[in-house]
Design an enzyme around this catalytic site. Structure first.
Site, short mmCIF file in Angstrom:
data_model
loop_
_atom_site.label_atom_id
_atom_site.label_comp_id
_atom_site.label_asym_id
_atom_site.label_seq_id
_atom_site.Cartn_x
_atom_site.Cartn_y
_atom_site.Cartn_z
N PHE A 11 0.82 -1.22 0.00
CA PHE A 11 0.00 0.00 0.00
C PHE A 11 0.86 1.27 0.00
N ASP A 55 12.83 -11.70 -1.48
CA ASP A 55 12.57 -11.55 -0.05
C ASP A 55 13.69 -10.71 0.58
N PHE A 77 10.02 -0.25 3.36
CA PHE A 77 8.60 -0.40 3.73
C PHE A 77 8.22 -1.85 4.02
N ALA A 78 8.96 -2.82 3.44
CA ALA A 78 8.50 -4.22 3.48
C ALA A 78 8.26 -4.67 4.91
N THR A 96 9.72 -11.48 9.23
CA THR A 96 9.87 -10.42 8.22
C THR A 96 10.33 -9.11 8.83
N THR A 127 6.17 2.89 12.74
CA THR A 127 4.79 3.18 13.11
C THR A 127 4.69 3.85 14.47
N GLU A 129 2.62 2.88 16.55
CA GLU A 129 2.18 1.83 17.48
C GLU A 129 3.29 1.39 18.42
N TYR A 153 2.65 -7.30 16.35
CA TYR A 153 3.06 -6.43 15.23
C TYR A 153 3.93 -5.28 15.75
N LYS A 157 7.90 -4.28 15.11
CA LYS A 157 8.36 -3.01 14.53
C LYS A 157 9.31 -2.31 15.51
N LYS A 192 -7.69 -3.56 6.12
CA LYS A 192 -7.61 -2.42 7.04
C LYS A 192 -8.97 -1.71 7.08
N ASP A 297 -14.01 -7.37 20.81
CA ASP A 297 -12.88 -6.45 20.62
C ASP A 297 -11.60 -7.21 20.25
N HIS A 301 -6.33 -4.36 22.37
CA HIS A 301 -6.60 -3.24 21.46
C HIS A 301 -6.13 -1.91 22.05
P1 NAD Z 1 1.39 -3.64 3.26
O1 NAD Z 1 1.08 -4.83 4.10
O2 NAD Z 1 0.32 -3.05 2.42
O3 NAD Z 1 2.60 -3.99 2.26
C1 NAD Z 1 3.74 -4.69 2.69
C2 NAD Z 1 4.55 -5.03 1.45
O4 NAD Z 1 5.75 -5.69 1.87
C3 NAD Z 1 3.85 -5.97 0.47
O5 NAD Z 1 4.02 -5.54 -0.85
C4 NAD Z 1 4.54 -7.30 0.70
O6 NAD Z 1 4.54 -8.14 -0.45
C5 NAD Z 1 5.94 -6.84 1.07
N1 NAD Z 1 6.66 -7.83 1.86
C6 NAD Z 1 6.23 -8.48 2.98
N2 NAD Z 1 7.16 -9.33 3.42
C7 NAD Z 1 8.23 -9.19 2.59
C8 NAD Z 1 9.52 -9.79 2.53
N3 NAD Z 1 9.91 -10.70 3.45
N4 NAD Z 1 10.37 -9.42 1.56
C9 NAD Z 1 9.99 -8.50 0.63
N5 NAD Z 1 8.78 -7.92 0.61
C10 NAD Z 1 7.91 -8.26 1.60
O7 NAD Z 1 2.01 -2.58 4.25
P2 NAD Z 1 1.83 -0.99 4.29
O8 NAD Z 1 0.56 -0.67 4.96
O9 NAD Z 1 2.12 -0.46 2.96
O10 NAD Z 1 3.01 -0.59 5.29
C11 NAD Z 1 4.31 -0.30 4.80
C12 NAD Z 1 5.21 -0.01 5.98
O11 NAD Z 1 4.70 1.10 6.70
C13 NAD Z 1 5.32 -1.15 6.99
O12 NAD Z 1 6.64 -1.21 7.45
C14 NAD Z 1 4.38 -0.75 8.11
O13 NAD Z 1 4.80 -1.29 9.35
C15 NAD Z 1 4.52 0.76 8.06
N6 NAD Z 1 3.35 1.52 8.53
C16 NAD Z 1 2.12 1.32 7.97
C17 NAD Z 1 1.05 2.11 8.38
C18 NAD Z 1 -0.34 1.97 7.78
O14 NAD Z 1 -1.25 2.67 8.22
N7 NAD Z 1 -0.54 1.14 6.77
C19 NAD Z 1 1.23 3.06 9.38
C20 NAD Z 1 2.50 3.17 9.98
C21 NAD Z 1 3.56 2.43 9.52
O1 DAU Z 2 -0.99 3.43 13.69
C1 DAU Z 2 -0.30 2.93 12.58
C2 DAU Z 2 -0.79 1.55 12.24
O2 DAU Z 2 -2.06 1.69 11.64
C3 DAU Z 2 0.15 0.78 11.32
O3 DAU Z 2 1.38 0.58 11.95
C4 DAU Z 2 -0.45 -0.56 10.91
O4 DAU Z 2 0.39 -1.19 9.94
C5 DAU Z 2 -1.80 -0.31 10.29
O5 DAU Z 2 -2.43 -1.56 10.00
C6 DAU Z 2 -2.69 0.49 11.25
O6 DAU Z 2 -3.01 -0.29 12.42
P1 DAU Z 2 -4.48 -0.29 13.06
O7 DAU Z 2 -4.64 -1.52 13.83
O8 DAU Z 2 -4.75 0.99 13.76
O9 DAU Z 2 -5.35 -0.29 11.69
P2 DAU Z 2 -6.69 -1.10 11.31
O10 DAU Z 2 -7.13 -0.53 9.99
O11 DAU Z 2 -6.51 -2.57 11.40
O12 DAU Z 2 -7.70 -0.64 12.43
C7 DAU Z 2 -8.01 0.73 12.64
C8 DAU Z 2 -8.96 0.79 13.83
O13 DAU Z 2 -10.21 0.21 13.44
C9 DAU Z 2 -8.47 -0.02 15.01
O14 DAU Z 2 -8.86 0.66 16.20
C10 DAU Z 2 -9.22 -1.33 14.90
C11 DAU Z 2 -10.55 -0.92 14.26
N1 DAU Z 2 -11.16 -1.93 13.38
C12 DAU Z 2 -10.39 -2.47 12.39
C13 DAU Z 2 -10.90 -3.42 11.55
C14 DAU Z 2 -10.06 -4.03 10.45
C15 DAU Z 2 -12.47 -2.29 13.55
O15 DAU Z 2 -13.19 -1.78 14.43
N2 DAU Z 2 -13.00 -3.24 12.71
C16 DAU Z 2 -12.26 -3.84 11.73
O16 DAU Z 2 -12.79 -4.73 11.01
#
Ligand code: NAD
Ligand code: DAU
Length: 362
Positions: A11, A55, A77-78, A96, A127, A129, A153, A157, A192, A297, A301
């Protein structure tokens, strides 16, 4: 400049590649991605990148890419990124997020720090988190907040953040780290909150609200996050961490109500949507909010996240450009216009996982 972007088919990684390609057309971009369930080659369709499926734990492959392609900047990012999955299967997160980051650091050290050294930057994407959970009146997370990860998770991280820091202090690797809040926007995998609820709303499936829905997250449009990472790469100080937020602290229930109202309004404005998504309550004039369902829940959480981005503002000139209303409207429009993308990623194994997970929660 040549960049190696790990996880560039996920993403945020894919959004970053689109962002960087548009603003830095002269740079070469190599994407290294294992294409797990969360990685999609289609998210990079039409973008000029060199895609390597592999990988991050393959240290020799990473060394070869860094050395042979003249990479100067690695943006990492991976990861395994979904908290619910980490509760069901924590080992993959250690493999990972911890061992994968160790592998990248090992490769970067052996290539970039050999001999007289090579100019380089290792940017680690982390993150908010890692800082744990805030009470209602606690000050927001900042770069000096003590680490207190609560989920497998966030623990993985946090461990990766500490490794990155140690490789700077011990070996002199030129690192930066950013800790950001909840991203939303195009190409987000529909596990998500926002994309899951949008797609469920279009199909008339329940919207599973964990617990009382009164948890708080700070919502960051992914393009603002990309702008923040660009600012860290260009102006960040080596060895430093930067918190990047969206300035949009919202209750989950407020996000969900915004989403339901926006879907209703979209169907009211465009009669073609009822024909495309006949299972949606909005197609029959029934409020999308009728799909809201309270479920058990999430274990452990976290209640509230919030980011104090004063350091990024002062040192980098970073500020989020999109408020939640604007960013969410653009995101809804993207998911409606890109049905082919999300239908393709909703493969059988993922559907099975969602059904099992939500059935278990009741
Ligand atoms: P995502 O799950 O959408 O994508 C992860 C990507 O990493 C995928 O393309 C997957 O194929 C690749 N990947 C996983 N394992 C791998 C491996 N062993 N080798 C190579 N590639 C691998 O994740 P995202 O939401 O895009 O998050 C990206 C980064 O940002 C992560 O490090 C995550 O912890 C961090 N982050 C995400 C959020 C969020 O809200 N999504 C918020 C804060 C931090
Ligand atoms: O804060 C940064 C983090 O945000 C990133 O590090 C993570 O990679 C990313 O997945 C995200 O984590 P959250 O757990 O906050 O995101 P999620 O979208 O899973 O959930 C957002 C909020 O919504 C959380 O309080 C849980 C709630 N939720 C989530 C899902 C999937 C629900 O109530 N119902 C659901 O089905």
């Amino acid at each position: 400049m040549t960049l190696l972007v790990t996880g560039g088919a996920g993403f945020i990684g894919a959004n970053f590649v689109h962002y960087w390609r548009a603003r830095h057309p002269e740079d070469a971009i190599i994407v290294l991605d294992a294409l797990t369930y969360a990685g999609n080659r289609a998210s990079l369709a039409g973008v000029d990148v060199d895609f390597v499926q592999g990988d991050i734990r393959q240290t020799a492959l990473v060394e070869q890419l860094l050395r042979n392609r003249g990479v100067e900047t690695l943006v990492h990012f991976a990861a395994e990124s979904h908290v619910d999955r980490s509760i069901h299967g924590p080992a993959a997160f250690v493999d990972t997020n911890v061992l994968g980051t160790l592998s990248l650091l090992t490769a970067a050290r052996s290539v970039w720090l050999a001999g007289d050294g090579t100019p380089h930057r290792f940017h680690h994407v982390s993150t908010d988190e890692v800082y744990g959970s805030l009470g209602p009146t606690d000050p927001a997370f900042s770069e000096t907040t003590a680490y207190a990860p609560n989920s497998p998770y966030s623990a993985s991280k946090a461990a990766s953040d500490h490794l990155v820091r140690a490789w700077h202090h011990t070996y002199g690797l030129q690192v930066t780290t950013s800790n950001c809040s909840n991203n939303y926007g195009p190409y987000q995998f529909p596990e998500k909150l926002i994309p899951l609820f949008l797609i469920n709303a279009l199909h008339g499936r329940p919207l599973p609200i964990y617990g009382d829905g009164m948890q708080i997250r700070d919502w960051l449009h992914v393009e603002d996050h990309c702008r923040g990472i660009e600012a860290v790469l260009q102006r960040g100080r080596v060895g430093e961490t930067y918190c990047i937020g969206g300035g949009a602290e919202l209750l989950n229930i407020a996000v969900i109500d915004t989403l339901c109202a926006a879907v209703d309004a979209a169907f009211a404005a465009d009669p073609a949507l009822a024909a495309r998504f006949p299972g949606a309550p909005a197609a029959r004039g029934t409020p999308t909010a009728s799909l809201k369902t309270t479920v058990t829940d999430r274990p452990g959480h976290d209640r509230r996240y919030a980011i104090d981005e004063a350091k990024a503002r002062a040192e980098l000139g970073y500020a989020p450009a999109r408020d939640f209303a604007t960013g969410f409207a653009a995101t809804l429009a993207w998911y409606l216009a890109n049905e082919g993308w999300w239908r393709a990623v909703l493969d059988g194994s993922y559907r099975d996982w969602v059904e099992t997970n939500y059935a278990a929660r009741g």
